[in-house]
Design an enzyme around this catalytic site. Structure first.
Site, PDB file in Angstrom:
ATOM      1  N   LEU A 174       2.450  -1.848   7.895  1.00 58.01           N
ATOM      2  CA  LEU A 174       2.768  -1.313   6.581  1.00 58.01           C
ATOM      3  C   LEU A 174       1.763  -0.195   6.291  1.00 58.01           C
ATOM      4  CD1 LEU A 174       3.732  -3.487   3.526  1.00 58.01           C
ATOM      5  CD2 LEU A 174       2.504  -1.347   3.261  1.00 58.01           C
ATOM      6  N   GLU A 228       2.407   3.898   5.804  1.00 60.75           N
ATOM      7  CA  GLU A 228       3.334   5.031   5.854  1.00 60.75           C
ATOM      8  C   GLU A 228       2.691   6.296   6.414  1.00 60.75           C
ATOM      9  OE1 GLU A 228       3.017   3.003   3.288  1.00 60.75           O
ATOM     10  OE2 GLU A 228       4.990   2.074   3.005  1.00 60.75           O
ATOM     11  N   PRO A 267       2.069   8.397   0.895  1.00 62.77           N
ATOM     12  CA  PRO A 267       1.077   8.511   1.964  1.00 62.77           C
ATOM     13  C   PRO A 267       1.501   9.420   3.117  1.00 62.77           C
ATOM     14  CG  PRO A 267       1.272   6.234   1.262  1.00 62.77           C
ATOM     15  CD  PRO A 267       2.398   6.986   0.601  1.00 62.77           C
ATOM     16  N   HIS A 327      10.670   1.075  -7.277  1.00 61.72           N
ATOM     17  CA  HIS A 327      11.763   1.015  -6.301  1.00 61.72           C
ATOM     18  C   HIS A 327      12.967   1.825  -6.769  1.00 61.72           C
ATOM     19  CE1 HIS A 327       9.310  -2.516  -5.266  1.00 61.72           C
ATOM     20  NE2 HIS A 327       9.760  -2.335  -4.036  1.00 61.72           N
TER      21      HIS A 327
END
Length: 327
Positions: A58, A60, A89, A129
């Site tokens: 995890l 990015e 990121p 999200h």
């Protein structure tokens, strides 16, 4: 012809390109046995193995950086960021590096990579999200940015992106993944990057839109047909480079333009489209260019009432069109 959902079309595009070209591989969080959080890569690991369907940590920034390095080494990575809300990121790698490599090497080096990510609201995803991130990347020369809204376009644009010699950001609206179905050819095809499409012909006003709001715009146009208002709907499909020719041809035909998108109105793709129309089709306009877009708040609210207030809808678009046509 096969009837597919948007997510099925995306999966088929990756599968077909991995079968066609051994240098294509997929990487990202949970893309392997789980098949991705939205199942975009479901079963690909069984067909192509762990060397070409790579689960990553995890992280990015590392996903994007490894993809840039792999592309420079002759491979064609398809990197996935699970949600566009966590794409930040990757900015140093995508904007600071990948976008500049062809220019900085005088055309000697290329970065043939794809960065896929689901974006957008109307899914009760809240602040982290549901974001629209397209303007940040579309601002950057050296990056190509596509935002398909139908299965046909999702498959064709992703295949074109994988074959492209430059880095391409593919933004997929998560609300369309399983709610939108459509026919896709059985034979190989691509949708050229940089080509908009008129999805509905009309004479009284033009909507220029992309992503989920394409479907809301088509509904608004259909609703207004019963009131004697003929609306043309243009789907940008590619946000960088913009298809100025198709946009301007539609506006010159109808003399009125409404730009519709989910992202904030200010300093957006819609701002650029509005400026394009004002600069090159001013004398053809019978009314000011209008916009229907997200309000000036930092992110999508979670509460259903507030999310509904944020999102463009067919009803909001129709109301704006009535105002435009009456001008």
């Amino acid at each position: 012809m096969a009837v597919l959902t948007v997510i099925d079309a995306i999966r088929e595009a990756m599968r077909e390109e991995m079968q066609r070209d051994g240098s294509v591989f997929v990487m990202g969080e949970d893309v392997g046995r789980r098949g991705g959080v939205f199942l975009a890569t479901k079963d690909l690991i069984d067909e192509f193995g762990e060397e070409r369907v790579i689960d990553t940590p995890l992280a990015e920034a590392s996903i994007a950086g490894i993809a840039v390095g792999a592309a420079l080494s002759g491979l064609r990575p398809i990197a996935e960021v699970q949600f566009a809300d966590f794409i930040w990121p990757t900015v140093n790698q995508m904007i600071g590096e990948a976008a500049r490599i062809r220019y900085g090497s005088n055309g000697k080096l290329h970065v043939p990579m794809v960065l896929r990510s689901p974006y957008g609201g109307h899914v009760r995803g809240g602040l982290y999200h549901s974001q629209s991130v397209e303007a940040y990347f579309a601002h950057t020369p050296g990056l190509k940015v596509v935002a398909p809204a139908t299965p046909y376009d999702a498959k064709g644009l992703l295949k074109a992106a994988i074959r492209d010699e430059d880095p391409v950001i593919v933004l997929e609206h998560k609300r369309t993944y399983r709610s939108v179905r459509g026919q896709t050819p059985d034979e190989d095809y691509v949708v050229p990057i940089g080509s908009a499409e008129v999805k509905r012909e009309g004479t009284d006003a033009s909507i220029i839109t992309y992503g989920l709001t394409l479907h809301y715009s088509l509904q608004a146009a259909a609703d207004l047909q019963g009131e004697g208002i003929s609306v043309e709907v243009v789907d940008l499909r590619t946000l960088r480079p913009l298809d100025a020719e198709t946009v301007l041809a539609s506006v010159r035909k109808t003399s009125k333009a409404l730009v519709v998108h989910e992202d904030n109105a200010a300093v957006s793709v819609g701002s650029e489209v509005s400026a394009l129309i004002a600069e090159h089709a001013f004398e053809d306009l019978d009314a000011p260019v209008m916009r229907c877009a997200g309000p000036e708040i930092p992110a999508m609210p979670f509460a259903p009432t507030l999310e509904a207030a944020y999102m463009p809808t067919a009803e909001k678009i129709a109301a704006k069109l009535r105002e435009l046509v009456a001008y």
